[in-house]
Design a protein around this motif. Structure first.
Motif, short mmCIF file in Angstrom:
data_model
loop_
_atom_site.label_atom_id
_atom_site.label_comp_id
_atom_site.label_asym_id
_atom_site.label_seq_id
_atom_site.Cartn_x
_atom_site.Cartn_y
_atom_site.Cartn_z
N TYR A 177 0.50 -1.61 -0.30
CA TYR A 177 0.69 0.33 0.34
C TYR A 177 0.70 1.12 0.08
O TYR A 177 0.69 2.44 -0.51
CB TYR A 177 -0.77 -0.03 1.38
CG TYR A 177 -2.11 -1.41 1.00
CD1 TYR A 177 -3.30 -0.36 0.31
CD2 TYR A 177 -1.98 -2.47 1.65
CE1 TYR A 177 -4.40 -1.25 -0.02
CE2 TYR A 177 -3.20 -3.36 1.04
CZ TYR A 177 -3.96 -2.56 0.55
OH TYR A 177 -5.78 -3.10 0.30
N TYR A 178 1.55 1.62 0.41
CA TYR A 178 2.78 2.84 0.70
C TYR A 178 3.40 2.49 -0.82
O TYR A 178 3.58 3.69 -0.66
CB TYR A 178 4.08 2.03 1.76
CG TYR A 178 3.71 2.15 3.50
CD1 TYR A 178 3.86 3.01 4.25
CD2 TYR A 178 2.90 1.45 4.06
CE1 TYR A 178 2.98 3.04 5.91
CE2 TYR A 178 1.92 1.05 5.08
CZ TYR A 178 2.50 1.98 5.63
OH TYR A 178 1.91 2.27 7.32
N LEU A 179 4.02 1.37 -1.24
CA LEU A 179 4.57 1.65 -2.26
C LEU A 179 3.97 1.91 -3.01
O LEU A 179 4.48 2.91 -3.99
CB LEU A 179 4.78 0.39 -3.11
CG LEU A 179 5.89 -0.57 -2.37
CD1 LEU A 179 5.88 -1.91 -2.64
CD2 LEU A 179 7.08 0.04 -1.82
N ALA A 180 2.16 2.03 -3.67
CA ALA A 180 1.45 2.53 -4.49
C ALA A 180 1.78 3.83 -3.93
O ALA A 180 0.88 4.67 -5.56
CB ALA A 180 0.15 1.98 -4.31
N CYS A 181 1.39 3.91 -3.09
CA CYS A 181 1.90 5.95 -2.86
C CYS A 181 2.93 7.07 -2.83
O CYS A 181 3.72 7.84 -2.90
CB CYS A 181 1.35 6.49 -1.72
SG CYS A 181 -0.02 6.37 -0.72
N GLY A 182 3.88 5.70 -3.92
CA GLY A 182 5.61 6.40 -3.91
C GLY A 182 6.25 6.10 -2.84
O GLY A 182 7.58 6.60 -2.87
N VAL A 183 6.01 5.28 -1.72
CA VAL A 183 7.39 5.90 -0.93
C VAL A 183 6.99 4.12 0.41
O VAL A 183 6.93 3.55 -0.11
CB VAL A 183 6.72 6.83 0.88
CG1 VAL A 183 5.94 8.10 0.30
CG2 VAL A 183 4.72 6.36 1.03
N ASP A 193 11.98 2.42 -8.42
CA ASP A 193 11.83 3.46 -8.74
C ASP A 193 10.60 4.03 -8.37
O ASP A 193 9.55 4.69 -9.47
CB ASP A 193 11.83 2.94 -10.08
CG ASP A 193 13.21 2.49 -10.96
OD1 ASP A 193 14.20 3.21 -10.11
OD2 ASP A 193 13.34 1.67 -11.37
N LEU A 194 10.06 4.38 -7.65
CA LEU A 194 8.56 5.00 -7.28
C LEU A 194 9.04 6.59 -7.58
O LEU A 194 9.75 6.85 -7.16
CB LEU A 194 8.48 4.67 -5.77
CG LEU A 194 8.82 2.86 -5.24
CD1 LEU A 194 8.60 3.09 -3.68
CD2 LEU A 194 7.35 2.56 -5.46
N ILE A 195 7.79 6.96 -8.20
CA ILE A 195 7.25 8.17 -7.81
C ILE A 195 6.63 8.53 -6.72
O ILE A 195 5.73 8.05 -6.81
CB ILE A 195 6.75 8.40 -9.25
CG1 ILE A 195 6.48 7.28 -10.33
CG2 ILE A 195 5.62 9.74 -9.86
CD1 ILE A 195 6.66 7.85 -11.63
N ASP A 196 6.79 9.46 -5.76
CA ASP A 196 6.06 9.28 -4.52
C ASP A 196 5.22 10.69 -5.04
O ASP A 196 5.08 11.90 -5.47
CB ASP A 196 6.78 10.55 -3.90
CG ASP A 196 6.60 11.10 -2.64
OD1 ASP A 196 5.53 10.42 -1.90
OD2 ASP A 196 7.62 11.70 -1.35
N VAL A 197 3.78 9.88 -4.46
CA VAL A 197 2.15 11.14 -4.71
C VAL A 197 1.70 10.68 -3.77
O VAL A 197 0.50 11.15 -3.58
CB VAL A 197 1.75 9.65 -6.39
CG1 VAL A 197 1.77 10.09 -7.52
CG2 VAL A 197 1.06 8.92 -5.69
N SER A 198 2.71 10.94 -2.62
CA SER A 198 1.48 11.07 -1.36
C SER A 198 1.29 12.07 -0.81
O SER A 198 0.31 12.02 0.08
CB SER A 198 2.83 10.46 -0.06
OG SER A 198 4.40 11.66 0.01
#
Length: 274
Positions: A177-183, A193-198
């Motif tokens: 779930y955190y990965l989905a938010c990019g963190v 290679d996440l994009i932080d959209v939190s």
């Protein structure tokens, strides 16, 4: 404006009664050959669950089959009936996506639009802590980043995205779930290679989700549970499912036993894999 407590109760009660009868109808129509039996698992079930008699083994398999259907069906009940009809969300089915021009891939995991006075929110609905796997989490992250960028450009006007989990606490959610938010949930977690959209995407789980969906009303999950419980009770009072389950078990006995009425793993294997 929040839906009043009594309305949450009454609306959910009616839907629960409807769904109970839907499940009962499916049970009536079920044939034992609709079940898929894993012959290699049967010896384990016999020992692990103490299902030494054919009827016990049949009942165990039937219960597992029905439970899988119940879980799937209940998820659809929340998604397709409760959220739109109790709380007034817009369910993004195929026709609605086309009408609202939300057919791009970035909206694939968005299930509902939630109306708010200060701007509509997008809801990606999940059942529990285990619902998101790694591949889906990374896909969500990329899609949510694309939506955020479209909003920033002025091409879309959604205020926020919420990942809503309808049972379980926030603290118990997996790192997906955190990965989905990019963190990352922990500092030493793998880099994807996440994009932080939190700042644009948040997670609301359990009580917090039900409060949020109803404009902050803390009574929401309790009123919903009371309504569902009463609706299931009303459905049960109208027609008892026990006799249909017994008939299903009796019909399924042949699938786990031989002509002598005994459990015979090799015969069952031969029958299934022939």
């Amino acid at each position: 404006m929040a839906i009043p407590e009594q309305q949450v109760f009454e609306r959910s009660r009616k839907l629960a009664g409807w769904w109970y009868n839907q499940r009962l109808g499916k049970l009536k129509d079920l044939a034992h050959h609709s079940m898929s039996t894993n012959p290699f698992l049967l010896p384990f079930l016999v020992k692990f669950h103490g299902a030494e008699e054919p009827r016990q083994l049949a009942a165990l398999n039937v219960a597992a089959h029905l439970m899988a259907g119940h879980h799937t069906g209940f998820g659809k009940l929340i998604d397709e009936k409760v959220l739109p009809n109790v709380f007034g969300t817009t369910k993004l089915d195929k026709a609605t996506r086309k009408r609202l021009a939300l057919t791009e891939a970035m909206f694939d995991d968005v299930d509902h639009i939630v109306k708010r006075d200060d701007g509509d929110a997008l809801l990606s609905l999940k059942a529990s802590r285990w619902t998101i796997q790694l591949g889906q989490a990374l896909s969500l992250n990329r899609n949510f980043a694309e939506i955020r960028d479209e909003v920033a450009k002025g091409n879309r006007s959604f205020r926020e995205i919420v990942i809503g989990v309808f049972y379980g606490s926030y603290e118990d959610l997996t790192d997906k779930y955190y990965l989905a938010c990019g963190v990352k949930k922990t500092a030493n977690a793998a880099d994807h290679d996440l994009i932080d959209v939190s700042e644009y995407v948040s997670i609301k789980s359990g009580k917090d989700f039900w409060s949020w969906i109803n404009n902050g009303a803390a009574y929401t999950e309790n009123a919903l549970l009371a309504g569902l419980s009463q609706g299931f009770k009303d459905g049960f009072d109208a027609e008892n499912s026990t006799q249909y389950i017994e008939e299903f078990v009796a019909a399924y006995l042949d699938a786990v036993s031989n002509d002598d009425g005994k459990i015979d793993f090799e015969e069952v294997l031969g029958r299934i894999n022939s």
